[in-house]
Enzyme design. Structure first.
Site, PDB file in Angstrom:
ATOM      1  CD  GLN A 224      -1.599   2.359   1.863  1.00 49.23           C
ATOM      2  OE1 GLN A 224      -0.565   2.459   2.504  1.00 49.23           O
ATOM      3  NE2 GLN A 224      -2.403   3.400   1.656  1.00 49.23           N
ATOM      4  CB  SER A 225       1.075   4.294   0.466  1.00 46.12           C
ATOM      5  OG  SER A 225       1.481   5.631   0.329  1.00 46.12           O
TER       6      SER A 225
END
Length: 532
Positions: A224-225
């Site tokens: 994520q990210s």
């Protein structure tokens, strides 16, 4: 897909793991090429939530996958880890890598930090379960409870997370470092040390995960990210070719024309930019050589910068080196340089510019829009996103950011399809976890996809556990088969030329990425910009 691959995927779905065939793996010492490892039960009592096989889950923590990155190994590709004598106790998390915000007494911060953690539900080292590798977002560590792997392991999946270098430790370039790197690799570049850590962890998993009941030929990369950027680089890089069967990129990809590509997690800099910054950074520390820089105290190298919204003078991030990163994102898509594997990618409602509870004036709205959409584009965007009062201006401002994410991700899937045949499944997450006031904020889906609500202290409700079961079900299905669909889950079609996206969180099923006129406007605006 060949017949043997199909058979293996089917087996992984029909027989998630060999429950009861043998004792749990924490009852034995796992023998690896580096030495023995003693794991522990992941749970000593039943966790709150949906877990049904929690008694079978073993966890091993602080397994080194490379040598220390300190001293003479600072700003080098990960070096081989040494074997240990006897049995290594794997009960507690290891050191975490230095970064701008990882201080405090909770963690031990040290450059000897390239370690990983494994959660496995296998009752036999021969189980050959599907494997997922989790890469965390910026300013995090593998020891964070948000990334606990017990919930994913409960689905019959071997889950691995790991630490990697960030900040100046992970991304500094310098001409001297490029000379060193050229001698080893033939690439006259430097700077992607953190990325090479990520690749090294994947290679370690491929070489060793069978001992923990995992299938080395069935690894999905997930993050994520900043961790989604890691996953995108793993999918794209020639250095990881053949090591994965799928990728999950949460809050990551977008149309390469979108200027946000230059500032959000997936951003990279040119080699010239990175080299110049490295020289400035060295001068700021009154050093004249890399040898001197390798003697500088770790604490003096921890600087802020490289994250969205940072106003630091330093911007340590990935470098377009044409070695670890083969080409620009646009060229990688059009030339088909990435691995042709199934992907999940999407966004949360309140991120990448959208802010829950926003209250701005009409003047502020117009000023921000004028800054982004110059010339004739401004009137066209204001026509579709009008804001004549503070309330409508705030709503329009957030709406255009969220639409930009949804449309940009869908457009990315269409570019992917120009040279690849594997499906892309896109989503938009809109559920706001309880006990906070940021809405469906950046990272808010992680607890749910990992089904580890038990590890964090938000005031979870029955609804949250139901949502977590569905989200984790989609993700687990994808990790097992390359397709998120399964019984009792709302159908999730792969992205097509129809600009739709899967709604997950407070609703389930396909919705338009945006009204047709808005999709067309974003598409035309992106096409007018330089691709990244």
């Amino acid at each position: 897909m060949n017949q043997s691959r199909r058979a293996r995927l089917a087996l992984a779905t029909v027989i998630p793991f060999l429950a009861g065939a043998n004792a749990a793996l924490y009852d034995t010492v796992i023998e690896t090429q580096y030495g023995g490892l003693q794991g522990y039960p992941a749970f000593t009592s039943e966790p709150a939530g949906n877990l049904t096989h929690w008694k079978d889950i073993t966890v091993w923590k602080n397994i080194p996958f490379a040598a220390t990155t300190g001293g003479q190994n600072r700003w080098k590709a990960p070096q081989p880890v040494s074997a240990w004598n006897g049995t290594r106790d794997a009960k507690s998390y290891g050191n975490v890598c230095p970064s701008a915000t990882s201080g405090g007494s909770e963690y031990t911060i040290d450059e000897d930090c390239l370690n990983l953690n494994i959660w496995s539900p296998a009752n036999s080292t021969d189980a050959k379960l599907p494997v997922v590798m989790w890469s965390y977002p910026a300013e995090s560590t593998a020891a964070d409870a948000l990334f606990d792997g017990g919930g994913m392991a409960d689905q019959g999946i071997v889950y691995v997370n790991y630490n990697y270098r960030t900040g100046s430790f992970g991304w500094m370039s310098h001409p001297e470092l490029s000379e060193e790197f050229y001698e080893v690799t033939g690439s006259n570049s430097s700077g992607n040390w953190g990325m090479l850590d990520q690749f090294s962890a994947l290679k370690w998993i491929h070489e060793n995960i069978a001992a923990f009941g995992g299938d080395p030929e069935h690894i999905t990369a997930m993050g994520q990210s900043a961790g989604s950027a890691a996953t995108q680089h793993i999918v794209n890089s020639p250095l990881t070719k053949g090591l994965i069967v799928g990728g999950i990129i949460e809050s990551g990809v977008r149309d390469p024309h979108d200027p946000l590509c230059t500032s959000l997690a997936e951003n990279y800099k040119t080699l010239d930019y990175s080299l110049a910054q490295g020289e400035r950074f060295m001068a700021s520390l009154n050093c004249t050589s890399i040898a001197e820089m390798r003697e500088v105290a770790m604490e003096d190298l921890i600087v802020s910068g490289g994250t969205f919204g940072s106003d630091s003078e330093w911007d340590f991030t990935a470098t377009l080196d044409y070695y670890a990163i083969p080409d620009t994102y646009m060229n990688t898509l059009l030339k088909g340089l990435a691995q042709d594997v199934p992907l999940i990618t999407g966004n949360t409602k309140d991120e990448s510019g959208a802010t829950y509870g926003l209250d701005i004036s009409v003047a502020e709205y117009l000023a921000d829009m004028n800054e982004t959409f110059s010339g004739p584009w401004l009137s066209r965007f204001l026509e579709l996103y009008p804001g004549n009062t503070s309330q409508t201006a705030s709503g329009a401002y957030n709406s255009q950011w969220t639409d930009r994410s949804k449309v940009g991700t869908w457009l990315w899937s269409q570019l992917w399809a120009t040279a690849k045949t594997s499906p892309v499944y896109t989503y938009i997450w809109d559920h706001a976890p309880p006990g906070q006031n940021q809405g469906a904020y950046h990272e808010s889906e992680i607890n749910y996809v990992l089904n580890n609500l038990y590890g964090t202290d938000l005031p979870w409700t029955t609804e949250d556990y139901v949502i977590a079961r569905k989200m984790n079900g989609y993700w687990a299905n994808f990790i097992k088969t390359g397709n998120p669909n399964g019984k009792r889950l709302t159908e999730w079609p792969a992205a097509t030329s129809n600009s739709t996206v899967q709604h997950v969180g407070d609703g389930w099923g396909q919705i338009p990425a945006a009204p047709d006129a808005k999709v067309k406007l974003f598409e035309e605006w992106f096409d007018s910009l330089v691709a990244y």
